[in-house]
Write an enzyme that holds these catalytic residues in place. Structure first.
Site, short mmCIF file in Angstrom:
data_model
loop_
_atom_site.label_atom_id
_atom_site.label_comp_id
_atom_site.label_asym_id
_atom_site.label_seq_id
_atom_site.Cartn_x
_atom_site.Cartn_y
_atom_site.Cartn_z
CB SER A 32 -1.00 0.01 1.17
OG SER A 32 -0.34 0.20 2.40
CE LYS A 86 21.29 -9.82 5.66
NZ LYS A 86 19.96 -9.25 5.42
CG MET A 99 8.66 -8.47 5.49
SD MET A 99 8.35 -7.31 6.86
CE MET A 99 8.30 -8.49 8.21
CG ASN A 111 12.09 1.07 7.51
OD1 ASN A 111 11.37 0.54 6.65
ND2 ASN A 111 12.05 0.71 8.78
CG HIS A 117 9.02 0.80 12.80
ND1 HIS A 117 9.27 -0.54 12.56
CD2 HIS A 117 8.59 0.87 14.08
CE1 HIS A 117 9.00 -1.23 13.65
NE2 HIS A 117 8.60 -0.39 14.60
C1 GRF Z 1 3.82 -0.70 6.90
O1 GRF Z 1 2.99 -0.67 8.03
C2 GRF Z 1 5.21 -0.23 7.25
O2 GRF Z 1 5.23 0.69 8.30
C3 GRF Z 1 5.91 -1.50 7.68
O3 GRF Z 1 5.39 -2.47 6.83
C4 GRF Z 1 4.07 -2.13 6.43
C5 GRF Z 1 4.00 -2.25 4.94
O4 GRF Z 1 2.68 -2.11 4.47
N1 GRF Z 1 7.34 -1.34 7.61
P1 GRF Z 1 2.41 -2.05 2.92
O5 GRF Z 1 3.00 -3.29 2.29
O6 GRF Z 1 3.04 -0.80 2.38
O7 GRF Z 1 0.91 -2.02 2.78
#
Ligand code: GRF
Length: 191
Positions: free
Chosen positions: A16, A68, A93, A110, A112
């Site tokens: 999203s 990695k 991730m 990033n 969070h």
């Molecule tokens: C978000 O809540 C972001 O803060 C976290 O992962 C989620 C990703 O959501 N790091 P999306 O895939 O962008 O919908």
């Protein structure tokens, strides 16, 4: 028209934030072009989204590489080929390792889903809910070798006093999208 900055978005899931940033870029709300999606999950919705939006992607599987460092070297070469200036992590991730950090130091950010330094790491929204907080939020920070510990760039809070993880997640997502777009815009306009 002023030149567009080249951005890469790294994501592993729903996408999203990717969609919101890419839509803002297409609409000219941010002076950027999304040059590359980097994704480590071939089945993620975000891969489909990038395809539909005509955004190039590099989709890899960590298990196809010996380490990695190996897959990050490949990512860095793709980023360089696309002349990427800024990397935006949005639900990526994987922990960013040395190869990427040293190649793009100070140019990786990033988002969070908590008001850092509270609730670092995975399941941040669930952690906050379990703790019983009434003010949730989102943070955008530079990425360094610590876990969600790099310098904070922007934060936004959202009040929620209920017990639905879906409801609070939706609220956080909607502030995330706005905050990410505004922050990218500010960072790019400074350059
Ligand atoms: C978000 O809540 C972001 O803060 C976290 O992962 C989620 C990703 O959501 N790091 P999306 O895939 O962008 O919908």
């Amino acid at each position: 028209m002023s030149a567009k900055h080249k951005i890469a978005i790294f994501a592993s899931g729903y996408g999203s934030n990717f969609e919101a940033i890419a839509t803002a870029a297409f609409a000219g709300v941010i002076p950027a072009e999304i040059s590359l999606l980097v994704c480590d999950k071939s089945e993620a919705r975000v891969v489909e989204l990038a395809q539909k939006m005509g955004i190039p992607s590099f989709v890899f599987s960590a298990k196809d590489y010996a380490s990695k460092a190996d897959y990050e070297r490949e990512i860095v070469s793709r980023l360089r080929a696309a002349e990427v200036e800024l990397i935006c992590l949005a639900g990526y991730m994987k922990i960013v390792g040395e190869e990427l950090l040293s190649a793009y130091e100070g140019h990786i950010i990033n988002i969070h889903p908590s008001l850092l330094p509270s609730f670092k790491g995975a399941r941040a929204i669930e952690q906050a809910m379990e703790y019983g907080v009434k003010i949730f939020g989102a943070t955008i920070h530079y990425v360094d070798s610590s876990l969600d510990g790099g310098r904070i760039i922007a934060q936004r809070a959202v009040e929620y006093d209920g017990n639905s993880i879906e409801e609070v997640t939706a609220k956080i997502h909607s502030i995330e999208h706005e905050l990410y777009i505004q922050t990218i815009s500010k960072l790019l306009n400074k350059e």
